[in-house]
Design a protein around this motif. Sequence first.
Motif, PDB file in Angstrom:
ATOM      1  N   UNK A 184      31.643  43.787  27.963  1.00 29.66           N
ATOM      2  CA  UNK A 184      32.691  44.755  28.004  1.00 29.66           C
ATOM      3  C   UNK A 184      33.053  45.011  29.452  1.00 29.66           C
ATOM      4  N   UNK A 185      32.421  45.069  30.348  1.00 27.10           N
ATOM      5  CA  UNK A 185      32.550  45.297  31.912  1.00 27.10           C
ATOM      6  C   UNK A 185      33.550  43.925  32.289  1.00 27.10           C
ATOM      7  N   UNK A 186      33.139  42.738  31.981  1.00 30.02           N
ATOM      8  CA  UNK A 186      33.739  41.592  32.595  1.00 30.02           C
ATOM      9  C   UNK A 186      34.902  41.658  31.797  1.00 30.02           C
ATOM     10  N   UNK A 187      35.203  41.866  30.574  1.00 25.71           N
ATOM     11  CA  UNK A 187      36.475  41.698  30.123  1.00 25.71           C
ATOM     12  C   UNK A 187      37.487  42.766  30.544  1.00 25.71           C
ATOM     13  N   UNK A 188      37.071  43.915  30.805  1.00 24.50           N
ATOM     14  CA  UNK A 188      37.880  44.979  31.322  1.00 24.50           C
ATOM     15  C   UNK A 188      38.256  44.714  32.764  1.00 24.50           C
ATOM     16  N   UNK A 191      40.748  41.594  32.607  1.00 27.67           N
ATOM     17  CA  UNK A 191      42.279  41.926  32.192  1.00 27.67           C
ATOM     18  C   UNK A 191      42.855  42.779  33.208  1.00 27.67           C
ATOM     19  N   UNK A 192      42.194  43.855  33.712  1.00 29.55           N
ATOM     20  CA  UNK A 192      42.752  44.813  34.598  1.00 29.55           C
ATOM     21  C   UNK A 192      43.350  44.229  36.029  1.00 29.55           C
ATOM     22  N   UNK A 193      42.267  43.466  36.470  1.00 26.61           N
ATOM     23  CA  UNK A 193      42.821  42.801  37.820  1.00 26.61           C
ATOM     24  C   UNK A 193      43.802  41.836  37.609  1.00 26.61           C
ATOM     25  N   UNK A 202      50.263  38.554  29.413  1.00 29.84           N
ATOM     26  CA  UNK A 202      50.021  37.165  28.922  1.00 29.84           C
ATOM     27  C   UNK A 202      48.922  36.650  29.585  1.00 29.84           C
ATOM     28  N   UNK A 203      49.220  36.755  31.123  1.00 28.63           N
ATOM     29  CA  UNK A 203      48.114  36.200  32.187  1.00 28.63           C
ATOM     30  C   UNK A 203      46.865  37.147  32.063  1.00 28.63           C
ATOM     31  N   UNK A 204      46.978  38.420  31.972  1.00 23.93           N
ATOM     32  CA  UNK A 204      45.873  39.345  31.761  1.00 23.93           C
ATOM     33  C   UNK A 204      44.982  38.900  30.591  1.00 23.93           C
ATOM     34  N   UNK A 205      45.729  38.351  29.478  1.00 24.15           N
ATOM     35  CA  UNK A 205      44.907  38.434  28.126  1.00 24.15           C
ATOM     36  C   UNK A 205      44.498  36.757  27.974  1.00 24.15           C
ATOM     37  N   UNK A 633      40.918  33.838  46.497  1.00 25.24           N
ATOM     38  CA  UNK A 633      39.619  34.041  46.720  1.00 25.24           C
ATOM     39  C   UNK A 633      39.327  35.463  46.524  1.00 25.24           C
ATOM     40  N   UNK A 634      40.143  36.464  47.039  1.00 19.18           N
ATOM     41  CA  UNK A 634      39.922  37.856  47.054  1.00 19.18           C
ATOM     42  C   UNK A 634      40.018  38.225  45.422  1.00 19.18           C
ATOM     43  N   UNK A 635      40.859  37.781  44.723  1.00 14.31           N
ATOM     44  CA  UNK A 635      40.905  38.195  43.406  1.00 14.31           C
ATOM     45  C   UNK A 635      39.544  37.600  42.365  1.00 14.31           C
ATOM     46  N   UNK A 636      39.398  36.537  42.719  1.00 13.64           N
ATOM     47  CA  UNK A 636      38.392  35.849  42.062  1.00 13.64           C
ATOM     48  C   UNK A 636      36.995  36.311  42.276  1.00 13.64           C
TER      49      UNK A 636
END
Length: 713
Positions: A184-188, A191-193, A202-205, A633-636
Amino acid sequence: MFGRIGRAAVLRPWLTISAWIVAAVALAVLAPQLKSTGDQADFLPSHYESVQAGQVQERAFPRHEQPAALAVFQRADGGKLTAADQDRVAEITARLQGLGIDHIKRIETNRQAVSPNRQIALASVVATVKDPYDPGLMDSVDKLREQAKPLLKGTDLRLGITGQAASALDSKKASGDTDSMIMSATLVLIVVLLLLIFRSPLIAVLPVLIIGVAFMVATGLIATAADLGGLKADSSISAILIVVLFGVGTDYILFLLFRHREQLRSGQAPKQAMITAVTLVGETIASAAGAVIVAFMALLLSTMGMLRTMGPSLAISVAVALLAGLTLVPAVFSLLGTKAYWPSKSWRKQPKNVLAGRIGTLAAQRPAAVAAVTGGVLLVLAAGVLGFRAEFDTTSSLPQHLESVRAMKDLQRGFPAGETDPTTVYLEKDGGGTLTKAQLDDYGARLAKVDGVGQVSPAVLSGDGRVAQYSVVLDDKPTGEKAIELVSGPLRDAAHQAAPEGSKALVGGTTAVLADIEHAVNHDYKVVFPAAGIAIMLILGLLLRSVVAPVYLMVSVALGFGATLGATVWLFQNSQGKNGLLFTLPVIVYLFVVAIGTDYNILMVARLREEIEQGRTPREAAARAVARCVPTIGAASVILAGTFGVLMLAENSMLQQMGFAVAFGILLSAFVMAMLLVPALTTLLGRRAWWPGHKVAAVPAPAPVHDDERTLV
């Protein structure tokens, strides 16, 4: 090669997508269930003494029964048990026995099961299964607790159930549904980031759906391989697979999408931009995945089956993530084109990102200062490793309010702590002779003289009279550090030396297993880590065609490993006064910080190499590479670190240690090493960093890089 792979996926998207869906469904339907075990002894090789002792027990005492749990009775006022109290204990025990609870063979007590100070009475709970981690047995212990409550009404007694099965039950409850929490935490987070970064639903999902398909394929392949090879998987493998697949899978998707958007901004058509992105980033992704795969496969060198089986499973999951990143991701996004970024129009222009540009300028213009400061910080944190102490008592991390924890403390008011899980010593006669009563009595007496041994039961002889079994109750908690040191040293030494001529002794039981696991883990540290480091260096050398760069990259990785583990020691062991840290923590940090965190270093040095090959000076290359890679790198890293950070919300302190160590280590790898230390060192070394390859002919220096060109957002 990567260009051809990208072209095939982009030009035949429906075929590629259909192949993945068919594979996922087929494996989900046809693949067997993944096997698991909670018995750590199953993971030790046969040359360890605790395993050999278990084999003797199976052969000589096949019907030997060890209590799976203990019912601890005491007066509610803390006073001494009266004769009437003992009668009630016997009555309650008999009524619980009469309930016929599944997986519980019998519940028994007697007048001798009362402590010398008469404050505690015990009842043994003997199970029909040997594995205390059996789910059915844990459910039965839970039911036993509930059924006992009404029987205590109207009495002056209190009852608590402890022991291996009860501790396993409480550990499971305290941890909660870890898999669901992590998923759950991973999915949230993903998607949010992704929504914040790309401002596109679309890119979030889509990455979540793509990785979900890859997860089905990976778990199916792992289960099939496990079934065909008779492989056992540790009970935590599913949670680790979730993190690995969603962590590295998101990394690879981000590496590709950021480069795709960069090509769109340069004016390429959507499909050609994706082919170019795969061509340019494919080698980087493959190298990053290769480094992670060989690091995981190095676990095959471990002496512990738990790690040996974990290695191939994790390697398979990373290989599937790599294949999905190079084929399924390009296919899906080639169908959408620029619509994937809707409603954002950021792909049309290069926005300004002042912070990323400043980081790039800092690393390029002041490399010596950056390298000195970052290296110094890592060294200070790494100093904490010197105080690391391994903790093998997993129950010590449980919240103190749990029934098994409280009942254990109550038991220790009247009995030695080892009463819940005695150590077993087997004395076996060589040849065809039998053991005499005098030998048995003398041997038991010598065992009882060992400092730290509470009591030794009379010898129990096997049917043929060749093997004797002694139940040895230790003064200390069976899973505690003192008990492990006693069994691994003085008790085993005494047991071996006191064995009569023509016989041999073996020490087994839970404490002996933990002592052997400690020895195995120490061996693995010395073998697995260097082997993985050498393998990763070889991959870096092939990627960079350089001898120098892989060396300082691995030095920085080693510093990051030490800093991560050291910081965890400072925080949990020193500041919070813990006896030690989770004994598998160094391996966990190795798996997720060293292996996966290396992705960010690989992405950075690959971009540095690309900029150098285009004829830029080392300083210019560093400025551009850092500025371009910082957002990726920051986002990942934030996504992966956040996934593990959720574990810090758990009540179990060992889960907290794991969550902090990996989250902190990933962020350290990304924001300190990949963004600052590695570019600074590369700038200081200049073109020597790429020796003997990449000898770029001198070309006129390109135009100065402006702030709005330095960053890809």
